[in-house]
Design a protein around this motif. Structure first.
Motif, PDB file in Angstrom:
ATOM      1  N   PRO A 195     -25.192  48.399  64.197  1.00 37.69           N
ATOM      2  CA  PRO A 195     -25.826  49.116  63.089  1.00 37.69           C
ATOM      3  C   PRO A 195     -25.328  48.623  61.726  1.00 37.69           C
ATOM      4  O   PRO A 195     -24.215  48.128  61.613  1.00 37.69           O
ATOM      5  CB  PRO A 195     -25.422  50.572  63.336  1.00 37.69           C
ATOM      6  N   VAL A 196     -26.193  48.755  60.722  1.00 35.31           N
ATOM      7  CA  VAL A 196     -25.757  48.394  59.374  1.00 35.31           C
ATOM      8  C   VAL A 196     -25.117  49.574  58.670  1.00 35.31           C
ATOM      9  O   VAL A 196     -24.450  49.409  57.665  1.00 35.31           O
ATOM     10  CB  VAL A 196     -26.928  47.906  58.506  1.00 35.31           C
ATOM     11  N   ASP A 247     -23.332  53.680  59.192  1.00 38.29           N
ATOM     12  CA  ASP A 247     -22.861  54.654  60.172  1.00 38.29           C
ATOM     13  C   ASP A 247     -23.481  56.030  59.919  1.00 38.29           C
ATOM     14  O   ASP A 247     -23.050  57.012  60.488  1.00 38.29           O
ATOM     15  CB  ASP A 247     -21.335  54.739  60.175  1.00 38.29           C
ATOM     16  N   LYS A 281     -24.827  57.429  63.183  1.00 36.91           N
ATOM     17  CA  LYS A 281     -23.759  57.779  64.105  1.00 36.91           C
ATOM     18  C   LYS A 281     -23.086  59.077  63.677  1.00 36.91           C
ATOM     19  O   LYS A 281     -22.832  59.964  64.500  1.00 36.91           O
ATOM     20  CB  LYS A 281     -22.749  56.646  64.151  1.00 36.91           C
ATOM     21  N   LYS A 282     -22.842  59.197  62.369  1.00 37.32           N
ATOM     22  CA  LYS A 282     -22.189  60.418  61.904  1.00 37.32           C
ATOM     23  C   LYS A 282     -23.084  61.625  62.115  1.00 37.32           C
ATOM     24  O   LYS A 282     -22.620  62.699  62.513  1.00 37.32           O
ATOM     25  CB  LYS A 282     -21.819  60.272  60.424  1.00 37.32           C
ATOM     26  N   LEU A 285     -22.847  62.612  65.631  1.00 39.19           N
ATOM     27  CA  LEU A 285     -21.619  63.330  65.963  1.00 39.19           C
ATOM     28  C   LEU A 285     -21.695  64.769  65.477  1.00 39.19           C
ATOM     29  O   LEU A 285     -21.241  65.694  66.163  1.00 39.19           O
ATOM     30  CB  LEU A 285     -20.405  62.618  65.344  1.00 39.19           C
ATOM     31  N   PHE A 329     -25.162  58.733  70.643  1.00 44.72           N
ATOM     32  CA  PHE A 329     -23.963  59.564  70.589  1.00 44.72           C
ATOM     33  C   PHE A 329     -24.263  61.047  70.673  1.00 44.72           C
ATOM     34  O   PHE A 329     -23.362  61.864  70.605  1.00 44.72           O
ATOM     35  CB  PHE A 329     -23.158  59.227  69.339  1.00 44.72           C
ATOM     36  N   PHE A 352     -21.141  61.533  73.903  1.00 46.50           N
ATOM     37  CA  PHE A 352     -19.948  61.356  73.091  1.00 46.50           C
ATOM     38  C   PHE A 352     -18.740  61.641  73.971  1.00 46.50           C
ATOM     39  O   PHE A 352     -18.692  62.663  74.654  1.00 46.50           O
ATOM     40  CB  PHE A 352     -20.002  62.297  71.888  1.00 46.50           C
ATOM     41  N   VAL A 353     -17.779  60.729  73.974  1.00 44.96           N
ATOM     42  CA  VAL A 353     -16.591  60.908  74.817  1.00 44.96           C
ATOM     43  C   VAL A 353     -15.624  61.831  74.103  1.00 44.96           C
ATOM     44  O   VAL A 353     -15.090  61.478  73.056  1.00 44.96           O
ATOM     45  CB  VAL A 353     -15.882  59.561  75.074  1.00 44.96           C
ATOM     46  N   ARG A 354     -15.417  62.996  74.662  1.00 40.11           N
ATOM     47  CA  ARG A 354     -14.573  63.943  73.944  1.00 40.11           C
ATOM     48  C   ARG A 354     -13.117  63.842  74.352  1.00 40.11           C
ATOM     49  O   ARG A 354     -12.222  64.108  73.571  1.00 40.11           O
ATOM     50  CB  ARG A 354     -15.080  65.364  74.143  1.00 40.11           C
TER      51      ARG A 354
END
Lengths: 948, 136
Positions: free
Chosen positions: A586-587, A589, A592-593, A596, A626, A684-686
């Motif tokens: 990705p250019v 985040d 992604k944020k 999350l 994610f 998402f790996v917690r």
């Protein structure tokens, strides 16, 4: 040559869908609405068994769209939704009839079995080709050779063909004890042939002599000639016939045992037919004596790359194979025990759920199979709810079944179970309006509104966006939907606190009005801006309180407000050999944020990308990846193409109606000594073993790499347990537990022979995607090749003697090189051909999330000959009989210019028509006089009725 | 040793190094917590990320002082670490805020063990250099 040919073939196929449609309006509505996607394959289901007998010249009755185009080759394509491709009949039915997530509960301690029909009765597979191979025919009924009848192979292999037929037509060999020296080659030929044809051994294998691969390979003319000659020379010049006899007996028993234990060896340089004609079956897991009859988890749900776990890390390293598990945890099942009880029995130390592989020390204690702690058994566990008696705890469903679902008591909730909440975020900018998907979406949703999973609390909201964000207030006091436009996209806010996310049942009529109105309202648009970021933020704010699902339809590059992306694809670089890692990453985040944040509020974002231009999926996909969502991609989508419409409709139908689990987490536990190294999939790996999945859907698969931390030589079995805690759409908290138990192997040969090639490919594909993201595509391709050479050299280590001219692979791994070559040509990893970046990124996302069976089908599609379909063995499934043509290698060598072939890659079905097709066949199959007049744009087929 | 610029730079380096040691300890503890599931990776990354740049800056300031005071040996000892820091920050994941750690990839066993090892090595290095500065 094989590979080159296969590549040519696949190119030929892949270009076909691009052809412009001509006849589109002839799709009968019942076909469009049919829940099963295999349209074409249904054509070949004869309505009645007696009609299936191979007749000399069957007459066909059909209805087809009028043919009005002269094409260079005829092709009909039915797009399947990118939903599940179903490989076994059992599976298929379960897809069609997902379990209702909330069966009525009757008693407190009760089992509610899902009372669907048993698997073997409902297995009415369409073509019957992907069903379990039938019993191998006996020697009197040699398998038919399709290619023999149609004569010429394009790449001339006549000798080999004749050779094979000759071998088959030999008389049934006498028992080995009577005439060993004469019989052996024949028997070997026969058996080898069978194993190639049918993918497994004939039942009489153990008693019949087996020649080991070094002596003869029936597919090779020279071998066949020289093999017996050498033998007779050996015997007649005989130094000592007895010794020779003993020797050959030795080798016979040896190879017989090898077969028995699945340790056959294949010489890849000589063996041309390594693909079984039926499905590639996963290797069976053989557990120790005391657990022998325990039910292991189904291979469709849980699979490990090695069915015997190496006891030390060094042994694993020596085998050069990856260790990991692939899991499809929320798969639609048609038999699942659901248990509701006050206490769910779990290990006190590691919190493992009680499972079929625990050890009962006495009636009051059980020993955990993961951490080996001895736990107390609660008294009520001895109660058997089926027979309503007390006694042996092993009669409990938890002990009987490796896949089980618990209805969780309140301690498994951090808050009351959330209602089903869906927000649809729709791009209505210019490109979106041109694509015209809005109409299809609204129509499909309108027809499926009642089928949306949920209870009386189900809530929906709609947001549309171009360069501004539009909300729709659906208050029940209003008579019609009320639109609100937020222009200030830099600081996104929700214009009114309520009435945007509304209860579906209360506002049903308003929602219907809105869905009818939307397509007209936005049928045309001149706004080029697309404010995806702000629209997603708004949707997030709407759902933050409850959690739920955001469905995004996006047709162009987001270019307004936060989350806007630059157009960075250079079309001239599409064929470039090196796709840099930066292009795949990705250019920004931002997504992604956002994902999350969404994940924290139990919101998943699903993407439908219907683009005609670059949309930078590499950046966008983060929002789904994610947050546990899923991604669908319809490149070059256009309302004018009926195949596209069909594909979108079917995908949406499946998407909207399939089961859904909210606010879920999945934990994977494994026996002490093993640990999870890396996770693959959308989540998402917690923590080290906990995945946060805001939504879980039945089409999502996951992969985990496992590492061996400690020596395992003091234990006999290794267990993996995946527990998925979720809220069903009916607001019930449930736990689905899958347990897989595997034995330990102590030597290299065992490890290699127990490998599961498909699972290895599945895991390697995921690892390669990671490699692409971290270093580069060429690195990943190199790693693929290294895997094969490492595997082959590791296997060479286990062979005491072997001639340098052969390339030996164990039976369990014989398809690995083939699959690796297919992977290198897959859209995700190919180089040299023009590949749009978005297509590549989408293919990579699919590699990460598809369940194994679908993944394998997309990597190595099934090819069946259909021109002589009536000549193949029949297989009766329930009350229907279907023909079972063999799977063919994906090689131009297998394609006859007079033949007709069906290719199934899980998403689309393609029919390939050879250009020399006989007029009789053309008129029988396509109702046209010749090849030239076949209409290449047939969208769907009527079921063909074979009339005598 | 008379009180001059090199001496001053060593005194400052001593204090700076003490701060760095605290950073390293915090780093080690944070990753240990992650490994034993005490903390959510998002929270942990949010607390770790703001500290990355200050650590690098403190370390570079110390070395700037060494450069100006001509302490070549001390400088040479630290140059590899500076190079490592620069490279580490250059290849960080795409992020809008300063920092190194990405909550989505940090739970990968490789990344986790790499960060943990990095923390211990840095702690050892800072401790050794603390005594070196003390007696240097």
């Amino acid at each position: 040559m094989d590979h080159y040919a296969a590549q040519k073939l696949s190119q030929g196929f892949t270009q076909l869908p691009q052809k412009p449609p001509l006849a589109t309006s002839h799709v009968p509505p019942e076909l469009v609405n049919s829940s099963q996607q295999h349209n074409i394959s249904q054509n070949f289901i004869p309505p009645n068994d007696s009609l299936l007998k191979p007749t000399s010249q069957p007459t066909y009755n059909y209805t087809f769209p009028p043919t009005n185009q002269v094409g260079s080759y005829g092709v009909g394509i039915t797009a399947k939704p990118s939903g599940p491709s179903i490989s076994s009949p059992v599976n298929r039915v379960s897809q069609e009839e997902p379990i209702s997530s909330g069966p009525p509960r009757t008693n407190v301690l009760g089992i509610i079995p899902y009372s669907t029909e048993p698997a073997n009765i409902i297995s009415q597979s369409s073509l019957g080709t992907r069903t379990v191979p039938s019993q191998p025919p006996n020697a009197l009924q040699p398998p038919r050779q399709p290619s023999v009848q149609y004569g010429s192979y394009p790449y001339g292999d006549q000798t080999h063909l004749q050779n094979r037929t000759m071998a088959v037509s030999r008389p049934s060999p006498p028992s080995p004890n009577i005439q060993p020296q004469y019989v052996q080659p024949t028997a070997s030929l026969r058996n080898q042939q069978y194993s190639n044809q049918y993918g497994h051994r004939p039942p009489d294998n153990f008693s019949q002599p087996q020649l080991n691969h070094l002596y003869s390979s029936p597919q090779y003319p020279q071998d066949n000639l020289s093999g017996p000659t050498q033998y007779s020379g050996g015997y007649y010049s005989g130094l000592s016939e007895d010794v020779m006899n003993q020797m050959s007996n030795l080798s016979v028993t040896q190879s017989g045992y090898n077969r028995l234990w699945g340790k056959d060896t294949y010489d890849l340089l000589k063996c041309r037919d390594i693909l079984p004609s039926g499905r590639v079956e996963p290797p069976a897991i053989r557990l120790q004596q005391e657990l022998y009859e325990a039910n292991n988890c189904s291979s469709e749900i849980f699979r490990c790359t090695l069915t015997k776990i190496p006891e030390t890390k060094s042994l694993l390293d020596k085998s050069r194979l990856p260790l990991g598990v692939l899991i499809h945890p929320f798969k639609d099942l048609n038999q699942l025990s659901v248990i509701q009880c006050s206490v769910i029995v779990r290990c006190r130390a590691c919190r493992t759920y009680i499972n079929p592989f625990v050890y009962f020390i006495d009636t009051k204690h059980w020993k955990c199979n993961l951490c080996f702690r001895v736990n107390d058994l609660p008294g009520e566990f001895e109660y058997d709810p089926l027979t309503k008696t007390y006694g042996d705890p092993s009669r409990r469903p938890e002990i009987k079944s490796a896949t089980i679902e618990f209805i969780a008591p309140s301690e498994y909730m951090v808050r009351p179970p959330q209602p089903a909440a869906y927000v649809f975020v729709i791009d209505i900018s210019r490109l979106g309006a041109e694509a015209g998907y809005l109409k299809i979406f609204c129509e499909t949703l309108l027809s499926q509104l009642d089928a949306l999973p949920g209870d009386s609390r189900t809530a929906v909201a709609f947001i549309t966006f171009d360069s501004s964000v539009h909300f729709y207030s659906l208050a029940d006091i209003q008579s019609q939907p009320h639109q609100m436009v937020v222009v200030d996209i830099d600081d996104m806010f929700v214009p009114c606190p309520d009435n945007l996310l509304v209860n579906l049942s209360e506002c049903l009529s308003l929602v219907r009005d809105l869905l009818k109105e939307l397509p007209n309202k936005y049928s045309e648009s001149f706004e080029t801006g697309s404010a995806l970021g702000p629209a997603l933020q708004a949707a997030y704010k709407l759902l933050a309180a409850t959690g739920g699902r955001i469905t995004v339809f996006q047709s162009c590059l987001p270019n307004c407000g936060s989350g806007s992306l630059p157009a960075r694809e250079d079309p001239s670089q599409r064929t470039a050999d090196n796709v840099t890692q930066a292009m795949l990453n990705p250019v920004t985040d931002f997504y992604k944020k956002l994902a999350l944040d969404c994940s924290g509020q139990q919101i998943a974002v699903d993407l439908f990308i219907l683009n005609s231009q670059f949309v930078d999926l590499a950046s966008l996909c983060g929002v789904s990846r994610f947050s546990g969502g899923c991604i669908y991609h319809f490149p070059l989508f256009s309302i004018k193409n009926s195949q596209h419409i069909d594909a979108l409709q079917r995908t949406l139908q499946r998407y909207l109606c399939r089961k859904i689990g909210f606010e879920s987490v999945m934990r994977l536990r494994c026996t002490r000594g093993l640990s999870i190294h890396t996770f693959h999939g959308n989540f998402f790996v917690r923590s080290t073993d906990l995945l946060s999945l805001p939504n879980v859907n039945p089409d999502a698969g996951f992969g985990m790499q496992v590492s061996i931390d400690e020596n395992l030589n003091d234990i006999q079995n290794v267990c993996f347990q995946a527990a998925l805690l979720y809220t069903s759409s009916k607001g019930e908290r449930r736990i689905r537990v899958h347990t897989l138990c595997l034995p330990i192997a102590s030597n290299l040969s065992d490890v290699l022979h127990s490998a599961d090639q498909q699972c290895i490919i599945g895991l390697l594909a995921k690892m390669a995607v990671d490699r692409c993201h971290q270093s580069s595509l060429s690195d990943a391709r190199e790693a693929f090749v290294n895997v094969v050479s490492d595997m082959l050299s590791a296997y060479r280590l286990t062979q005491s003697s072997n001639p340098s001219s052969s390339l030996l692979a164990p039976e369990s791994l014989r398809l690995l090189p083939l699959y690796i070559l297919a992977l290198l040509k897959h859209v995700a990893f190919r180089i040299g051909q023009s590949t749009r970046l978005d297509d590549r990124v989408y293919a990579m996302c699919q590699m990460k999330t598809l369940p194994l069976q679908q993944l394998m089908q997309s990597i190595y599609p099934d090819l069946y000959p259909v021109h002589n379909i009536l000549d193949y063995p029949e297989l009766s499934l329930g009350d229907e009989t279907v023909v079972q043509p063999p799977r063919l290698h994906l090689s131009a060598e297998r394609i006859d210019s007079q033949g007709v072939y069906l290719l199934d890659d899980g998403e689309t079905l393609m029919i390939y028509v050879g250009h020399n097709i006989t007029p009789a066949l053309a008129s029988a199959l396509f109702n046209v006089p010749s090849f030239a007049s076949i209409n290449p744009n047939i969208v769907s087929y009527e079921i063909l009725y074979y009339v005598k | 040793m008379p009180f001059n610029f090199p001496a001053l730079s060593y005194i400052i380096a001593l204090f700076g190094d003490a701060i760095l040691i605290f950073f390293a300890i915090f780093h080690v503890i944070a990753f240990d917590e992650l490994k034993t599931d005490y903390k959510n990776p998002i929270d942990q990354c949010n607390s770790l990320n703001p500290l990355v740049l200050p650590e690098y800056i403190v370390h570079m300031v110390i070395n700037l002082l060494f450069l100006m005071s001509g302490q070549w040996l001390s400088l040479c000892l630290n140059v590899p670490l500076i190079a490592y820091h620069i490279n580490r920050y250059r290849t960080r994941p795409v992020m809008s805020r300063p920092g190194l750690y990405d909550p989505t990839s940090i739970m990968n066993a490789d990344v986790l063990s790499m960060c943990q090892r990095e923390g211990w090595i840095k702690l050892a290095f800072y401790l050794l250099s603390f005594f070196y500065y003390l007696y240097g």
